[in-house]
Design an enzyme around this catalytic site. Structure first.
Site, mmCIF file in Angstrom:
data_model
loop_
_atom_site.group_PDB
_atom_site.id
_atom_site.type_symbol
_atom_site.label_atom_id
_atom_site.label_comp_id
_atom_site.label_asym_id
_atom_site.label_seq_id
_atom_site.Cartn_x
_atom_site.Cartn_y
_atom_site.Cartn_z
ATOM 1 N N ARG A 95 59.777 -4.938 48.057
ATOM 2 C CA ARG A 95 58.732 -5.280 49.032
ATOM 3 C C ARG A 95 58.686 -4.340 50.250
ATOM 4 O O ARG A 95 57.604 -3.937 50.669
ATOM 5 C CB ARG A 95 58.862 -6.739 49.508
ATOM 6 C CG ARG A 95 58.684 -7.769 48.385
ATOM 7 C CD ARG A 95 58.304 -9.151 48.888
ATOM 8 N NE ARG A 95 56.941 -9.182 49.355
ATOM 9 C CZ ARG A 95 56.584 -9.233 50.608
ATOM 10 N NH1 ARG A 95 57.490 -9.312 51.557
ATOM 11 N NH2 ARG A 95 55.304 -9.227 50.956
ATOM 12 N N CYS A 155 67.275 7.346 43.870
ATOM 13 C CA CYS A 155 66.917 8.734 44.197
ATOM 14 C C CYS A 155 65.450 8.879 44.554
ATOM 15 O O CYS A 155 64.656 9.452 43.795
ATOM 16 C CB CYS A 155 67.273 9.628 43.027
ATOM 17 S SG CYS A 155 69.015 9.498 42.655
HETATM 18 N N1 LLP Z 1 47.405 -17.511 41.912
HETATM 19 C C1 LLP Z 1 47.020 -16.285 41.506
HETATM 20 C C2 LLP Z 1 45.891 -16.172 40.579
HETATM 21 C C3 LLP Z 1 47.697 -15.143 41.977
HETATM 22 O O1 LLP Z 1 47.300 -13.938 41.582
HETATM 23 C C4 LLP Z 1 48.778 -15.299 42.879
HETATM 24 C C5 LLP Z 1 49.515 -14.140 43.379
HETATM 25 C C6 LLP Z 1 49.155 -16.604 43.261
HETATM 26 C C7 LLP Z 1 48.442 -17.684 42.764
HETATM 27 C C8 LLP Z 1 50.293 -16.875 44.192
HETATM 28 O O2 LLP Z 1 50.077 -16.315 45.446
HETATM 29 P P1 LLP Z 1 51.136 -16.579 46.634
HETATM 30 O O3 LLP Z 1 51.055 -18.044 46.999
HETATM 31 O O4 LLP Z 1 52.470 -16.217 46.129
HETATM 32 O O5 LLP Z 1 50.695 -15.684 47.733
HETATM 33 N N2 LLP Z 1 53.966 -8.993 45.097
HETATM 34 C C9 LLP Z 1 53.204 -9.308 46.278
HETATM 35 C C10 LLP Z 1 52.388 -10.566 46.100
HETATM 36 C C11 LLP Z 1 51.461 -10.497 44.899
HETATM 37 C C12 LLP Z 1 50.659 -11.767 44.690
HETATM 38 C C13 LLP Z 1 49.967 -11.740 43.377
HETATM 39 N N3 LLP Z 1 49.223 -12.917 43.059
HETATM 40 C C14 LLP Z 1 54.147 -9.409 47.470
HETATM 41 O O6 LLP Z 1 55.371 -9.256 47.307
HETATM 42 O O7 LLP Z 1 53.690 -9.580 48.605
#
Ligand code: LLP
Length: 401
Positions: free
Chosen positions: A302, A333
């Site tokens: 992140r 690396c």
């Molecule tokens: N529903 C759908 C259709 C989604 O695409 C996502 C997240 C969620 C629910 C859940 O969202 P949350 O409540 O976790 O914000 N890797 C990134 C975050 C990517 C989110 C992708 N979709 C990070 O580390 O910030």
């Protein structure tokens, strides 16, 4: 966010036993986040479908499913994991822009609550599958409401130009087209605006657009009573979740007409996770003070990918603020392999254990074997109990495949 001295001791105990880099989770904090959701939305008929992508450790999944949550999955891997971790199949929804024929077919066989369709072409594939299988398939359509959630561009999904969902206009045509196939059962309308959203007004704007679509569909004899508002509720790194009370209050004004689905991921697991690394070496690079640890971007991406700043504490050294700015890197690396930059803290000693807060979401789940490094261990702390819930990978895992 305050970590109690007892919990700090337990984190130390856990890493002394199982090594670093490791993810440590607090069961108490996880359950508290679940409770906050239930409390905020106690007045409305809502199904929470936890987004597995945030963290799919099966011990955590079991805790979440036991609390009555459903699951939002985006692959067959996540679907099978949800099913075998106690989630009721009628509380599972399947999202994603690129579901393959095979994935849609497995989802149909598993008879989950619904498949969240993201394009007209996908709907046609799903229709074919339902006819071939002679089987009802529940579906929703993901709307792109063209609303700006004001978040990082990589995690913003609800504006035109994004690959996600379809316009309300196209969705109308899709529901109308699907009506010709008796096996396609419209269950809900869906949107998901992005992640790390702090203002409930963005949900409200999207909701009102979706409501207009539902009213138009009613004129065609298509009655939809479930609105899925997606996930995305934000939590600042190092803080606990502010409960989405205002959103809940808004939904309760609509509760006579609809029931709701929410898909929280991060807000359920972020604050319960801690990523702990060990200080290996210190050196100077020009004026910068560099600290190299045994955990890197392959373990916790992140900071490198989104520029996220996760607060860090030294578990067995000094935490005094000394107007001394250090950069904490991993062993991978790449120059982009950092865990934190410009941190105001005393230079840790060799062997000091550095603990990054709010690492429960998109930490382990985004880890990789880059540089052929093993994925970290995961440990659950519950009261005095410290339990290994996923072993550190073995080198044999690489050699076998
Ligand atoms: N529903 C759908 C259709 C989604 O695409 C996502 C997240 C969620 C629910 C859940 O969202 P949350 O409540 O976790 O914000 N890797 C990134 C975050 C990517 C989110 C992708 N979709 C990070 O580390 O910030």
């Amino acid at each position: 966010m305050i970590i109690s001295p007892q919990f700090k001791k337990n984190i130390l105990k856990a890493v002394l036993k199982y090594g670093t880099p490791s993810y440590i989770y607090s069961k108490d904090i996880l359950e508290d986040n679940i409770y906050k959701y239930k409390k905020s939305f106690r007045d409305v008929n809502v199904l929470f479908c936890y987004a597995l992508k945030a963290n799919s450790n099966r011990v955590l999944l079991k805790i979440i499913s036991k609390n009555g949550f459903g699951a939002d999955v985006v692959s067959i891997g996540e679907m099978l994991s949800a099913l075998s971790s106690g989630f009721d199949k009628k509380k599972i929804i399947f999202s994603g822009v690129g579901k393959t024929y095979e994935e849609l077919s497995v989802a149909a066989d598993k008879e989950i609550l619904f498949i969240n369709v993201e394009s007209f072409e996908e709907l046609k594939v799903l229709s074919k599958i339902s006819v071939l299988k002679n089987k009802n398939i529940g579906f929703s359509i993901r709307i792109n409401p063209n609303v700006d959630p004001h978040t990082h561009k990589y995690i913003s999904t609800g504006k035109y130009g994004s690959k996600f969902g379809v316009s309300a206009k196209e969705a109308f045509e899709m529901y109308k087209w699907a009506k010709k196939n008796k096996f396609l059962v419209p269950i809900a309308v869906h949107f998901h605006l992005g992640s790390q959203i702090f203002k409930y007004e963005a949900y409200l704007q999207a909701f009102l657009k979706v409501e207009q679509l539902i009213k138009k569909l009613k004129c065609l004899g298509i009655n939809i009573r479930i609105i899925d508002l997606g996930g995305g509720w934000g939590v600042k790194e190092g803080e606990v979740m502010t409960p989405p009370d205002k959103l809940a209050a808004f939904l309760s004004t609509k509760k006579e007409n609809y029931s709701f689905i929410m898909e929280p991921g991060r807000s359920i697991v972020s604050s319960c996770g801690f990523f702990v690394v060990k200080t290996l070496y210190r050196k100077k690079s020009g004026v910068r003070q560099i600290v190299i640890t045994d955990g890197g971007m392959n373990d916790f991406v992140r900071p490198s990918l989104y520029g996220a700043r996760h607060p860090v504490i030294n578990l067995n050294g000094s935490n005094s603020i000394v107007n001394n700015f250090i950069d904490i890197y991993g062993p991978v690396c790449e120059s982009g392999d950092f865990l934190a930059k410009n941190v105001n803290m005393k230079v840790p000693d060799r062997g000091n254990l550095l603990c990054f807060l709010s690492a429960g979401a998109y930490g382990y789940s985004m880890s990789s074997n880059y540089n052929l490094r093993r994925k970290p261990a995961e440990i659950l702390v519950s009261g005095k109990d410290i339990k290994l819930i996923r072993k550190r990978q073995n080198y044999e895992d690489f050699l076998e495949n």
